[in-house]
Design a protein around this motif. Structure first.
Motif: not given
Length: 76
Positions: A17-21, A61-62, A67-69
């Motif tokens: 749900n974001s544009a981050y890699q 997204g942020q 959450n992911a990290v």
């Protein structure tokens, strides 16, 4: 996420749900703070407060990135 990236020989994880890699190989933990690289830029997340680079997430997204990290760093 990591397993899929590892099996495809990719150092990055697409944050949902974001544009981050997220470069999972760059993750470094210091207490509840995680330092990491996203799209080549150094960042930090406080997994207790949910802050990204010392501030509340400004958008979904942020928040997904934090959450992911934190999930990758602490497995929670």
């Amino acid at each position: 996420m990591i397993s899929s990236a590892f099996h495809s020989n990719n150092r990055t994880i697409a944050v949902p749900n974001s544009a981050y890699q997220l470069d999972y190989d760059s993750i470094r933990v210091n207490g509840s703070t995680v330092m990491f690289n996203v799209d080549g830029a150094p960042m930090s997340a406080d997994c207790t407060s949910g802050y990204l680079n010392g501030h509340s997430a400004e958008n979904r997204g942020q928040a997904q990135l934090v959450n992911a990290v934190c999930t990758v760093a602490f497995g929670k």
